[in-house]
Design a protein around this motif. Sequence first.
Motif, PDB file in Angstrom:
ATOM      1  N   PHE A  78       0.797  -1.226   0.000  1.00  0.00           N
ATOM      2  CA  PHE A  78       0.000   0.000   0.000  1.00  0.00           C
ATOM      3  C   PHE A  78       0.831   1.278   0.000  1.00  0.00           C
ATOM      4  N   GLY A  79       2.132   1.166   0.323  1.00  0.00           N
ATOM      5  CA  GLY A  79       2.986   2.345   0.334  1.00  0.00           C
ATOM      6  C   GLY A  79       2.828   3.158   1.606  1.00  0.00           C
ATOM      7  N   TYR A  80       3.539   4.294   1.678  1.00  0.00           N
ATOM      8  CA  TYR A  80       3.431   5.157   2.851  1.00  0.00           C
ATOM      9  C   TYR A  80       3.629   6.623   2.468  1.00  0.00           C
ATOM     10  N   GLN A  81       3.095   7.479   3.313  1.00  0.00           N
ATOM     11  CA  GLN A  81       3.254   8.922   3.138  1.00  0.00           C
ATOM     12  C   GLN A  81       4.643   9.340   3.608  1.00  0.00           C
ATOM     13  N   LYS A  82       5.120  10.474   3.137  1.00  0.00           N
ATOM     14  CA  LYS A  82       6.432  10.947   3.598  1.00  0.00           C
ATOM     15  C   LYS A  82       6.386  11.195   5.112  1.00  0.00           C
ATOM     16  N   GLY A  83       7.449  10.774   5.771  1.00  0.00           N
ATOM     17  CA  GLY A  83       7.535  10.947   7.224  1.00  0.00           C
ATOM     18  C   GLY A  83       6.603  10.063   8.019  1.00  0.00           C
ATOM     19  N   ALA A  84       6.118   8.969   7.397  1.00  0.00           N
ATOM     20  CA  ALA A  84       5.147   8.098   8.080  1.00  0.00           C
ATOM     21  C   ALA A  84       5.754   7.395   9.288  1.00  0.00           C
ATOM     22  N   PHE A  85       7.057   7.120   9.224  1.00  0.00           N
ATOM     23  CA  PHE A  85       7.732   6.458  10.345  1.00  0.00           C
ATOM     24  C   PHE A  85       9.219   6.748  10.255  1.00  0.00           C
ATOM     25  N   THR A  86       9.941   6.472  11.328  1.00  0.00           N
ATOM     26  CA  THR A  86      11.383   6.702  11.360  1.00  0.00           C
ATOM     27  C   THR A  86      12.068   5.853  10.297  1.00  0.00           C
ATOM     28  N   GLY A  87      12.891   6.489   9.486  1.00  0.00           N
ATOM     29  CA  GLY A  87      13.592   5.753   8.437  1.00  0.00           C
ATOM     30  C   GLY A  87      12.835   5.716   7.121  1.00  0.00           C
ATOM     31  N   ALA A  88      11.634   6.291   7.101  1.00  0.00           N
ATOM     32  CA  ALA A  88      10.839   6.306   5.864  1.00  0.00           C
ATOM     33  C   ALA A  88      11.477   7.238   4.840  1.00  0.00           C
ATOM     34  N   ASN A  89      11.294   6.891   3.585  1.00  0.00           N
ATOM     35  CA  ASN A  89      11.762   7.750   2.492  1.00  0.00           C
ATOM     36  C   ASN A  89      11.107   9.130   2.628  1.00  0.00           C
ATOM     37  N   THR A  90      11.902  10.167   2.495  1.00  0.00           N
ATOM     38  CA  THR A  90      11.367  11.524   2.697  1.00  0.00           C
ATOM     39  C   THR A  90      10.295  11.901   1.676  1.00  0.00           C
ATOM     40  N   GLU A  91      10.295  11.214   0.547  1.00  0.00           N
ATOM     41  CA  GLU A  91       9.287  11.502  -0.483  1.00  0.00           C
ATOM     42  C   GLU A  91       8.062  10.595  -0.356  1.00  0.00           C
ATOM     43  N   GLY A  92       8.109   9.677   0.618  1.00  0.00           N
ATOM     44  CA  GLY A  92       7.051   8.681   0.684  1.00  0.00           C
ATOM     45  C   GLY A  92       7.322   7.557  -0.309  1.00  0.00           C
ATOM     46  N   LYS A  93       6.409   6.626  -0.418  1.00  0.00           N
ATOM     47  CA  LYS A  93       6.635   5.490  -1.314  1.00  0.00           C
ATOM     48  C   LYS A  93       5.327   4.993  -1.908  1.00  0.00           C
ATOM     49  N   LYS A  94       5.365   4.712  -3.196  1.00  0.00           N
ATOM     50  CA  LYS A  94       4.212   4.089  -3.854  1.00  0.00           C
ATOM     51  C   LYS A  94       4.193   2.609  -3.506  1.00  0.00           C
ATOM     52  N   GLY A  95       3.015   2.084  -3.189  1.00  0.00           N
ATOM     53  CA  GLY A  95       2.878   0.651  -2.974  1.00  0.00           C
ATOM     54  C   GLY A  95       2.618  -0.059  -4.290  1.00  0.00           C
ATOM     55  N   LEU A  96       2.682  -1.371  -4.263  1.00  0.00           N
ATOM     56  CA  LEU A  96       2.500  -2.158  -5.487  1.00  0.00           C
ATOM     57  C   LEU A  96       1.093  -2.021  -6.056  1.00  0.00           C
ATOM     58  N   PHE A  97       0.094  -1.845  -5.184  1.00  0.00           N
ATOM     59  CA  PHE A  97      -1.270  -1.645  -5.686  1.00  0.00           C
ATOM     60  C   PHE A  97      -1.376  -0.335  -6.470  1.00  0.00           C
ATOM     61  N   GLU A  98      -0.735   0.709  -5.963  1.00  0.00           N
ATOM     62  CA  GLU A  98      -0.757   1.991  -6.661  1.00  0.00           C
ATOM     63  C   GLU A  98       0.002   1.894  -7.982  1.00  0.00           C
ATOM     64  N   MET A  99       1.108   1.144  -7.989  1.00  0.00           N
ATOM     65  CA  MET A  99       1.885   0.956  -9.224  1.00  0.00           C
ATOM     66  C   MET A  99       1.089   0.192 -10.275  1.00  0.00           C
ATOM     67  N   ALA A 100       0.162  -0.652  -9.806  1.00  0.00           N
ATOM     68  CA  ALA A 100      -0.644  -1.464 -10.733  1.00  0.00           C
ATOM     69  C   ALA A 100      -1.919  -0.746 -11.173  1.00  0.00           C
ATOM     70  N   ASP A 101      -2.109   0.490 -10.729  1.00  0.00           N
ATOM     71  CA  ASP A 101      -3.344   1.218 -11.023  1.00  0.00           C
ATOM     72  C   ASP A 101      -3.661   1.206 -12.517  1.00  0.00           C
ATOM     73  N   SER A 102      -4.902   0.879 -12.839  1.00  0.00           N
ATOM     74  CA  SER A 102      -5.445   0.741 -14.197  1.00  0.00           C
ATOM     75  C   SER A 102      -5.018  -0.564 -14.867  1.00  0.00           C
ATOM     76  N   GLY A 103      -4.208  -1.360 -14.179  1.00  0.00           N
ATOM     77  CA  GLY A 103      -3.754  -2.637 -14.733  1.00  0.00           C
ATOM     78  C   GLY A 103      -4.235  -3.829 -13.913  1.00  0.00           C
ATOM     79  N   THR A 104      -3.372  -4.840 -13.841  1.00  0.00           N
ATOM     80  CA  THR A 104      -3.709  -6.096 -13.164  1.00  0.00           C
ATOM     81  C   THR A 104      -2.696  -6.374 -12.072  1.00  0.00           C
ATOM     82  N   ILE A 105      -3.177  -6.853 -10.931  1.00  0.00           N
ATOM     83  CA  ILE A 105      -2.280  -7.263  -9.866  1.00  0.00           C
ATOM     84  C   ILE A 105      -2.459  -8.752  -9.642  1.00  0.00           C
ATOM     85  N   PHE A 106      -1.346  -9.475  -9.623  1.00  0.00           N
ATOM     86  CA  PHE A 106      -1.370 -10.931  -9.472  1.00  0.00           C
ATOM     87  C   PHE A 106      -0.869 -11.289  -8.083  1.00  0.00           C
ATOM     88  N   LEU A 107      -1.776 -11.741  -7.231  1.00  0.00           N
ATOM     89  CA  LEU A 107      -1.438 -12.122  -5.862  1.00  0.00           C
ATOM     90  C   LEU A 107      -1.113 -13.606  -5.823  1.00  0.00           C
TER      91      LEU A 107
END
Length: 220
Positions: A77-106
């Motif tokens: 699902f990813g995280y917002q910037k500054g969501a926790f200690t050590g988090a990427n300062t820009e936040g992070k896209k999760g795999l579901f967001e990366m698959a938006d408009s496409g297909t996700i294979f679980l």
Amino acid sequence: EELPSKAIAVSEEMQNVFSVASKVGNFDATVLILGESGAGKEEVAKHIHSNSLRKNKPFITINCGAIPYNLLESELFGYQKGAFTGANTEGKKGLFEMADSGTIFLDEIGDLPLDFQVKILRVIENKEIMKIGALKSQPVDVRIIAATNRNLLQMVHEGKFREDLYYRLNIVQLVVPPLRDRRDDILPLSIYFLKTFNVKYNQKKRLTPEVIKRLINYSW
């Protein structure tokens, strides 16, 4: 339709699987693919995607059993910037967001921890994800294909898999038979892989009648 290169379907059993996969491609229904490890479930999932209206959009594979539990939420699902200690300062896209408009294979959906299954259920039902640290959810448009080598129905009875998630996933069910139950595919697959590796390693190996016999009689 064109099959993925590794999805060689000479046998009637596999031709039937790919025929149904082609038909369900254009329907956005969730698909559950059952079969042993190595049977070719991901190739069937790719075939569904490539025969859908989403074929030019992302196809993202997630091996549910390979992601450590403490990383599942941030990876999917990813995280917002500054969501926790050590988090990427820009936040992070999760795999579901990366698959938006496409297909996700679980893949190996049966390996998902019970308490995380409800989060996948919410994505299916609400078509929304909640990033770690986010104050509100965001919409996501993905077609979900799930696969497992486990008996999910038995796991439901044992309380190890959510019944509501099982029925949400099991809208269309495809069973991929193991190679030992579709022996007509063994030789074509063997020839395909031999040619592939001959090219890759600049070899001129060939299959002798004795090797072919052993391959065909092996209990894959």
